[in-house]
Design an enzyme around this catalytic site. Structure first.
Site, PDB file in Angstrom:
ATOM      1  CD  GLU A 142      -2.891  -0.807   2.484  1.00 31.73           C
ATOM      2  OE1 GLU A 142      -4.093  -0.581   2.287  1.00 31.73           O
ATOM      3  OE2 GLU A 142      -2.385  -0.900   3.632  1.00 31.73           O
ATOM      4  N   GLY A 185      -2.115   5.692   2.230  1.00 31.94           N
ATOM      5  CA  GLY A 185      -3.358   4.920   2.124  1.00 31.94           C
ATOM      6  C   GLY A 185      -3.216   3.536   2.701  1.00 31.94           C
ATOM      7  CB  SER A 244      -1.837  -3.848 -10.689  1.00 29.03           C
ATOM      8  OG  SER A 244      -1.484  -2.524 -10.330  1.00 29.03           O
ATOM      9  CG  ASP A 251      -7.409   1.176   3.150  1.00 30.36           C
ATOM     10  OD1 ASP A 251      -6.544   1.683   2.402  1.00 30.36           O
ATOM     11  OD2 ASP A 251      -8.204   0.307   2.763  1.00 30.36           O
TER      12      ASP A 251
END
Length: 332
Positions: free
Chosen positions: A218, A222, A318, A224
């Protein structure tokens, strides 16, 4: 880094929310529709890292990102009458493009809720696939609520970006292909935003390679999922401000978190500068273009975030959806 004592593999108390059979079924559905993306090797990268690295390059997937896998798997299962009415989705860009293209391929139409500050190249591509775009302010509005309301008003099927078993199973086909080609990996790194790619990848990888270390990545702003794993339940953070727009998520999905809590070994964090460095390395040494989110897993490896270092590592690149001006701006 949040290091876990070890994931709970399938067969424990938690139900298999998405199974390896679901991933294999998605692979059959995607055969001949999605690209079987290349796995790249680089001696320069191996030497820089000190391990054997296998890059699964989803930047060469249709729409330029892994998201097409899940979107097509989900849309292709809708009833003909629902496809005739259309679909709705919310996304900062890659899922938007994926749903738009999948809808077009299946003779449907798509309405996409996108943030006002979504990269223009992604918005243009989404519109180019024939989708209607509805804008919103990501820092003040609830995108999911907007999309739900729009879908209800127009009779559209809502296709979430990660919080759906067919989406997760579709995304898992990237790791399935990677393991089929490489045979054995000691660890697999993948970026984590909403968690769908990692949930699907972990489902496939842990079935094919028991004992493999699943490492999520991450951006620092961010984190989370890292915080949620530490807390034992999903937590919400302020909407992240990071160059990794595809990972600018404030809370993991309930379904993706339930899977990742069982199957992830750790989550590591990378800075925006480390992501920029990975994008530059990929461009200069590997001759591939990545978007920030697409480069975050590679960034973690190059920045030494993986410890202890496995001998054979898989990394999912990705996506590569970034315009030339933005790419030059980030690396300038």
């Amino acid at each position: 880094m949040t290091q876990r004592t070890g994931p709970v593999r399938p067969g424990g108390d938690a139900p298999d929310l998405v199974t390896f059979d679901d991933v294999r079924d998605a692979a059959r559905r995607l055969a001949g529709v999605a690209h079987r993306t290349p796995v790249l090797r680089s001696r320069t990268l191996d030497a820089a890292v000190g391990a054997e690295v296998h890059l699964k390059c989803e930047n060469f997937q249709r729409v330029g990102a892994f998201k097409f896998r899940g979107a097509y798997n989900a849309l292709s299962r809708l009833a003909p009458e629902q496809l005739a009415r259309g679909v709705a989705a919310y996304s900062s860009g890659n899922h938007a493009q994926a749903v738009a293209l999948a809808a077009r391929e299946l003779g449907s139409r798509a309405v996409i809720v996108m943030p006002e500050d979504a990269p223009q190249s992604k918005a243009d591509a989404t519109a180019g696939y024939g989708a209607e775009i509805v804008r919103y302010d990501r820092y003040t509005a609830d995108r999911a609520a907007l999309a739900h309301q729009l879908a209800e008003e127009r009779g559209l099927a809502l296709v979430p970006p990660y919080e759906h078993p067919h989406i997760i199973a579709g995304q898992g086909t990237a790791a399935l292909e990677l393991l089929e080609e490489t045979g054995r990996l000691d660890a697999l790194l993948a970026p984590v935003g909403g968690g769908g790619l990692m949930a699907g990848s972990a489902t496939a990888a842990t079935a094919l390679a028991p004992g493999i270390r699943m490492i999520g990545v991450e951006p620092e702003a961010g984190d989370d999922t890292r915080r949620s794993l530490a807390a034992g339940h999903p937590v919400t953070i302020p909407v992240p401000r990071t160059i990794a727009d595809g990972q600018a998520v404030d809370t993991p999905g309930a379904l993706t978190f339930a899977i990742n809590r069982r199957l992830l070994d750790s989550v590591v964090l990378v800075s925006d500068d480390e992501i920029r460095a990975a994008m530059r390395f990929a461009f200069e040494r590997l001759k591939i273009v990545t978007e920030p989110s697409g480069a975050s897993a590679l960034a973690a490896l190059l920045a030494g975030r993986v410890s202890p270092l496995p001998a054979r590592i898989g990394v999912i690149i990705s996506g590569g959806n970034i315009g030339p001006d933005r790419f030059a701006e980030l690396l300038g």
